[in-house]
Design a protein around this motif. Structure first.
Motif, short mmCIF file in Angstrom:
data_model
loop_
_atom_site.label_atom_id
_atom_site.label_comp_id
_atom_site.label_asym_id
_atom_site.label_seq_id
_atom_site.Cartn_x
_atom_site.Cartn_y
_atom_site.Cartn_z
N GLN A 115 3.98 48.37 24.88
CA GLN A 115 5.40 48.57 24.58
C GLN A 115 5.56 49.45 23.34
O GLN A 115 4.80 49.31 22.38
N ASN A 129 5.73 52.63 16.70
CA ASN A 129 5.14 51.30 16.60
C ASN A 129 5.53 50.47 17.80
O ASN A 129 6.48 50.80 18.53
N GLY A 130 4.81 49.38 18.01
CA GLY A 130 5.09 48.52 19.16
C GLY A 130 4.05 47.44 19.29
O GLY A 130 3.42 47.03 18.30
N THR A 131 3.83 46.97 20.50
CA THR A 131 2.82 45.95 20.79
C THR A 131 2.05 46.32 22.05
O THR A 131 2.53 47.12 22.86
N LYS A 138 0.14 43.83 17.53
CA LYS A 138 1.08 44.83 17.01
C LYS A 138 0.32 46.10 16.65
O LYS A 138 -0.79 46.03 16.14
N THR A 192 -1.85 39.40 22.28
CA THR A 192 -0.75 40.31 21.95
C THR A 192 -0.99 40.87 20.55
O THR A 192 -1.20 40.11 19.60
N MET A 246 8.25 50.02 20.54
CA MET A 246 9.46 49.42 19.99
C MET A 246 10.39 50.48 19.39
O MET A 246 11.60 50.40 19.55
N SER A 247 9.82 51.47 18.70
CA SER A 247 10.66 52.50 18.09
C SER A 247 9.86 53.75 17.79
O SER A 247 8.64 53.70 17.58
N SER A 290 10.26 53.65 27.79
CA SER A 290 9.64 52.89 28.87
C SER A 290 8.66 53.75 29.66
O SER A 290 7.54 53.31 29.96
N GLN A 330 13.65 57.53 22.30
CA GLN A 330 13.84 56.11 22.56
C GLN A 330 14.37 55.87 23.97
O GLN A 330 14.06 54.84 24.59
#
Length: 327
Positions: free
Chosen positions: A209, A124-126, A101, A99, A211-212, A184, A180
């Motif tokens: 993913q 940003n996200g993972t 970032k 995982t 995140m924002s 998905s 946002q």
């Protein structure tokens, strides 16, 4: 005098790191009596002349002579000499899912009609990945590298992420200011495209993913203010609530122009409420105000100029000469 295990050695992942995807044991001969150690979450791949000879997946300790050699594809008949060994490479692979970032290093300029230069957006996200194909991994990476880190995969991913973000964000069209809500769908599209690019290296992207999304401060302030307007109902109410909040928080001090405006607004509102809530006696007094000339009046007052029933002009008579209505 030589002993049986004089040249014995241990084949194991000597430089293990949790962020290391694989590590190669090479440039050494495996001696007679050597042993192989495979730890949890590791696979050991025996390679000779660039070709996979055998893959060992179960953790444990194995004797090279009896447990490993008999299962190697083309080296089954290999006989150890007393002073010679078997020169092969052993690639240890970390089998876990990683995982990572991620974040855009520079704003991605997304084409939009509202801004000719494009909308600068950060995100940003993972993301998650794991090794999926040993043949491709060896052919593309392990063939020329002795080790491979998660950071190497991250750098490769970041190099193509800007284009993928631009591609999938641009598809949202009118929802540019509400990304946002579509995070998905955007993430799903990016994961599929990213997986196709990493697949050639023997890796698979198991998850991605967002995140924002982050807009420039000016754009974010505008979005926040617009949302506030819609939440409250209209601009006038928003201004009133803003003023009230300013007084409550101390940002609007007495004696200033802003507080004067607020006082005037409250005064007008108070007057309007007073007019609406007048008591019945006040209303009755207002209703008793003499009516304008030409309208019906109580008995004994001035006769109307026109009959209220049929509209015939009256010349001062007590009854309408046309319909007989009492005037």
């Amino acid at each position: 005098m030589f002993f049986k295990n004089q040249f014995a050695n241990v084949v194991e992942w000597e430089e293990f790191r949790d962020d290391m995807i694989f590590w190669k044991w090479n440039n050494r001969e495996i001696k007679r009596g050597s042993k192989l150690i495979i730890r949890s979450g590791q696979d050991a791949i025996f390679i000779s002349n660039g070709k996979i000879e055998g893959i060992f997946e179960n953790e444990g300790e194995y004797q090279i002579d009896s447990d490993i050699i008999p299962f190697l594809s083309t080296l089954k008949g290999f006989k150890f000499g007393f002073n010679s060994g078997m020169r092969v490479e052993v690639l240890f692979v970390n089998t876990k899912e990683f995982t990572v970032k991620w974040g855009t290093q520079q704003p991605v300029l997304i084409p939009t009609p509202q801004l000719p230069g494009g909308m600068p957006i950060r995100a940003n996200g993972t993301f998650n990945f794991k090794v999926d194909d040993y043949v491709r991994l060896i052919d593309k990476i392990a063939g020329v590298k002795d080790s491979y880190l998660v950071e190497d995969v991250k750098l490769r991913m970041i190099s193509v992420l800007d284009q993928l973000l631009m591609k999938w964000i641009s598809r949202e069209g009118e929802d540019m200011f509400n990304l946002q809500a579509n995070a998905s769908d955007i993430a799903k599209g990016i994961r599929e495209d990213l997986d196709m690019q990493m697949l050639d290296n023997g890796l698979t992207i198991t998850g991605f993913q967002v995140m924002s999304f982050n807009y420039p401060k000016e754009i974010q302030d505008m979005i926040t203010k617009t949302a506030s307007h819609e939440m409250i109902g209209n601009l006038q109410k928003y201004q009133q609530v803003s003023m009230t909040d300013g007084i409550a928080s101390g940002r609007v001090q007495g004696g200033g122009a802003a507080s004067d405006i607020v006082g005037m607004m409250f005064g007008m509102n108070a007057m309007n409420e007073m007019m609406k809530n007048m008591n019945p006696s006040q209303k009755s007094a207002a209703d008793a105000t003499p009516a304008p000339s030409g309208s019906p009046s109580p008995a004994g007052g001035k006769k109307p100029n026109f009959c209220p029933n049929c509209g015939t002009k009256n010349e001062g008579a007590n009854f309408c000469p046309n319909c007989g209505q009492k005037l």
